[in-house]
Enzyme design. Structure first.
Site, PDB file in Angstrom:
ATOM      1  N   LYS A 222       0.850  -1.188   0.000  1.00 48.25           N
ATOM      2  CA  LYS A 222       0.000   0.000   0.000  1.00 48.25           C
ATOM      3  C   LYS A 222       0.887   1.239   0.000  1.00 48.25           C
ATOM      4  O   LYS A 222       2.060   1.175   0.374  1.00 48.25           O
ATOM      5  CB  LYS A 222      -0.901   0.025   1.243  1.00 48.25           C
ATOM      6  N   CYS A 223       0.312   2.350  -0.430  1.00 47.96           N
ATOM      7  CA  CYS A 223       1.008   3.629  -0.307  1.00 47.96           C
ATOM      8  C   CYS A 223       1.506   3.770   1.124  1.00 47.96           C
ATOM      9  O   CYS A 223       0.825   3.369   2.079  1.00 47.96           O
ATOM     10  CB  CYS A 223       0.055   4.765  -0.662  1.00 47.96           C
ATOM     11  N   GLY A 224       2.676   4.366   1.295  1.00 43.93           N
ATOM     12  CA  GLY A 224       3.280   4.482   2.613  1.00 43.93           C
ATOM     13  C   GLY A 224       2.462   5.248   3.624  1.00 43.93           C
ATOM     14  O   GLY A 224       2.720   5.175   4.826  1.00 43.93           O
ATOM     15  N   HIS A 225       1.442   5.980   3.148  1.00 50.44           N
ATOM     16  CA  HIS A 225       0.627   6.768   4.065  1.00 50.44           C
ATOM     17  C   HIS A 225      -0.797   6.238   4.174  1.00 50.44           C
ATOM     18  O   HIS A 225      -1.719   6.950   4.574  1.00 50.44           O
ATOM     19  CB  HIS A 225       0.652   8.236   3.640  1.00 50.44           C
ATOM     20  N   LEU A 226      -0.983   4.955   3.823  1.00 49.09           N
ATOM     21  CA  LEU A 226      -2.240   4.264   4.062  1.00 49.09           C
ATOM     22  C   LEU A 226      -2.075   3.305   5.232  1.00 49.09           C
ATOM     23  O   LEU A 226      -0.961   2.913   5.577  1.00 49.09           O
ATOM     24  CB  LEU A 226      -2.663   3.475   2.817  1.00 49.09           C
TER      25      LEU A 226
END
Length: 562
Positions: A222-226
């Protein structure tokens, strides 16, 4: 990079070589690769394989320099100079050739984001979507190739235009370096070791000067900020980095490898196979307060599903199980057991805890259990399997300590280390840098100046924001990037234009676009010239003189009005 790193190309043999000729040619190839390994550029890196193991896998065709090798050498030199001066190399993520050309005049490197490629342009029939790493692994290399090709066109156009000008005219022309090294997002490597190697090769052939690989689970990425990120065992990511370096060595390519860790905010681990991850795994007591055996989370959910419970009911069961279970690391469980023991005085408890901590550092959970047993005289009631998710993932504490432990393991195998964080925190970054550079002095670090952060909500003054990049650079964060700057600036600019164009028509376009282009000296104002029309015209006139009537820059061209 010295050209001596490559073997001088020779004609391929017409006849079958003798064994002695094969041996001599192979020995020469091994010597060349060993010379490549010993370049100063690799002085801080470790390779768990020999030059001979690389040479034997290269085949009869000797590796020839790829154009991106020159850009990789340039990138290394850019970072080296900046690091020595304590300055940042800060850049923006570009999403198209227009943004690439506008960045080139001001910024030394360019970034290509996997998130942006996933959401804007994929090679899966343009099936765009969120950054879950589920697009074909050719997606980001394809974007790199697109931008690298565009860089070469604009470089040729610029080079030709300057040489067409007189020395006096050239003095007044701004020199723009369009050959800015490209740093690209390689996600998790998109699969196993062979997939990583293929991906790295495609990136090198497409024009990348550096790539970053993150320690998330392929398929769960996942995106690092999810939320919901799953990291792989430390050893798995070391294997990815090693495979990437081996592929680059096969090509004798100097591409930089960036090891990124998402452990700071990740809360799940795919496997406990690596003892280095054990201190951060969370478990629970095997017995409930009434003495009955605790049933594992996955089993509880499977039973509910088999009984026909609804999805909402199953979600609530999971939430209730997690809320009722006190998840701790094994070290925390030992500390709790010592503090609750009636066999120790207060002083003995302190000594016992110190003894456990001292003896268990760097040990596997199996070894830590034996140490705790020797101190307490009983086994600790703790199990890391019971809370596992239905997918089989383990729960971890994450945090900066876990991120540091992983970064230290990755450092010998990567040129740079990237700490992905959940918020912009200068003090956290400083502490991270100090711990890494105490073990690996001078190691270059990377920081994501992410637009996922609500920067205005973190208490920064305008002066703080202005200094942030330079303050980070003092701590060794030589590369800093706003990964999705191209996406957001594109959205803002076009949203403003569309909104005003609805009511003001051409005034909105002239005022909001053309006048601004003139004011800031944006060369896209004359978009035909920007696209290379003049350059191609000069090529065509070279091939067919006297064809001015068909020239695209003739007197009828509307661009003469600017």
């Amino acid at each position: 990079m010295s050209s001596s790193a490559y073997a001088t190309p020779t004609a391929l043999p017409l006849d079958t070589p003798t064994p002695s000729e094969e041996d001599a040619a192979f020995a020469s190839r091994v010597a060349q690769i060993q010379s490549f390994f010993e370049l100063p550029r690799f002085s801080s890196l470790s390779r768990p394989y020999s030059a001979a193991s690389v040479a034997s896998k290269q085949g009869s065709l000797p590796p020839l320099p790829l154009p991106s090798t020159l850009l990789a050498d340039k990138l290394y030199a850019v970072f080296d100079r900046a690091a020595k001066e304590g300055k940042p190399v800060h850049t923006l993520g570009a999403v198209d050739p227009v943004q690439m050309t506008q960045m080139a005049r001001w910024l030394e490197v360019m970034y290509v984001s996997g998130w942006a490629a996933s959401s804007l342009l994929t090679t899966a029939n343009n099936e765009v979507g969120p950054d879950l790493g589920d697009y074909p692994y050719t997606t980001v290399p394809n974007q790199v190739h697109r931008l690298f090709r565009a860089q070469q066109l604009h470089d040729k156009k610029h080079y030709d235009a300057r040489l067409e000008a007189t020395p006096e005219q050239r003095e007044k022309l701004p020199y723009i370096d369009y050959l800015r090294p490209i740093i690209a997002d390689a996600d998790t490597g998109h699969g196993g070791i062979s997939a990583v190697m293929k991906l790295v090769k495609i990136f090198a052939e497409s024009g990348a000067s550096a790539i970053h690989l993150e320690d998330q689970l392929h398929g769960g990425k996942k995106c690092g900020h999810l939320s919901g990120k799953v990291v792989v065992p430390t050893s798995t990511h070391v294997s990815r980095l090693t495979a990437a370096r081996f592929q680059l060595d096969l090509l004798q390519h100097t591409m930089l490898l960036i090891a990124r860790t998402d452990a700071e905010s990740a809360r799940l681990l795919s496997s406990t196979v690596d003892a280095r991850d054990h201190p951060y795994v969370r478990g629970v007591k095997t017995r409930l307060p009434d003495g009955t055996r605790r049933i594992g989370l996955a089993e509880v959910l499977d039973r509910a599903e088999a009984a026909g419970r609804s999805g909402a009911d199953i979600d609530q069961l999971e939430e209730d199980w997690m809320a009722s279970a006190e998840l701790t690391t094994f070290d925390q469980a030992v500390e709790q057991a010592i503090n609750e023991s009636s066999s120790f005085s207060a002083e003995q408890k302190t000594n016992a805890l110190e003894q456990y901590r001292e003896n268990s550092v760097g040990k596997s959970n199996t070894e830590a259990r034996d140490i705790a047993h020797d101190i307490l005289g009983t086994q600790i009631d703790w199990d890391w399997d019971l809370p596992r998710t239905r997918e089989g993932y383990y729960h971890t504490v994450g945090g900066i300590d876990a991120a540091v432990a992983r970064a230290l393991a990755f450092a010998p195998h990567a040129d740079m280390i990237w700490l992905e964080t959940k918020q912009p925190d200068l003090e956290q970054a400083r502490a991270f840098a100090q711990r890494i550079r105490s073990k690996f002095p001078g190691k270059w670090l990377v920081y994501n100046l992410s637009p996922s952060f609500n920067w205005s909500a973190h208490g920064f003054t305008e002066e703080d924001l202005k200094r942030f990049v330079w303050d980070l650079a003092k701590e060794g964060f030589v590369l800093q990037l706003v990964s999705l700057a191209g996406l957001h600036s594109n959205a803002v600019g076009f949203a403003e234009l569309a909104q005003r164009f609805k009511t003001d028509g051409m005034l909105a376009y002239v005022d909001g676009v053309q006048r601004k282009e003139k004011e800031i000296g944006c060369d896209v104002l004359t978009h035909q010239k920007w696209s290379g029309a003049d350059y191609i015209d000069r090529i065509l006139s070279t091939l067919a003189s006297g064809s001015s009537a068909t020239s695209s820059k003739g007197k009828d061209s509307t661009e003469h009005s600017f």
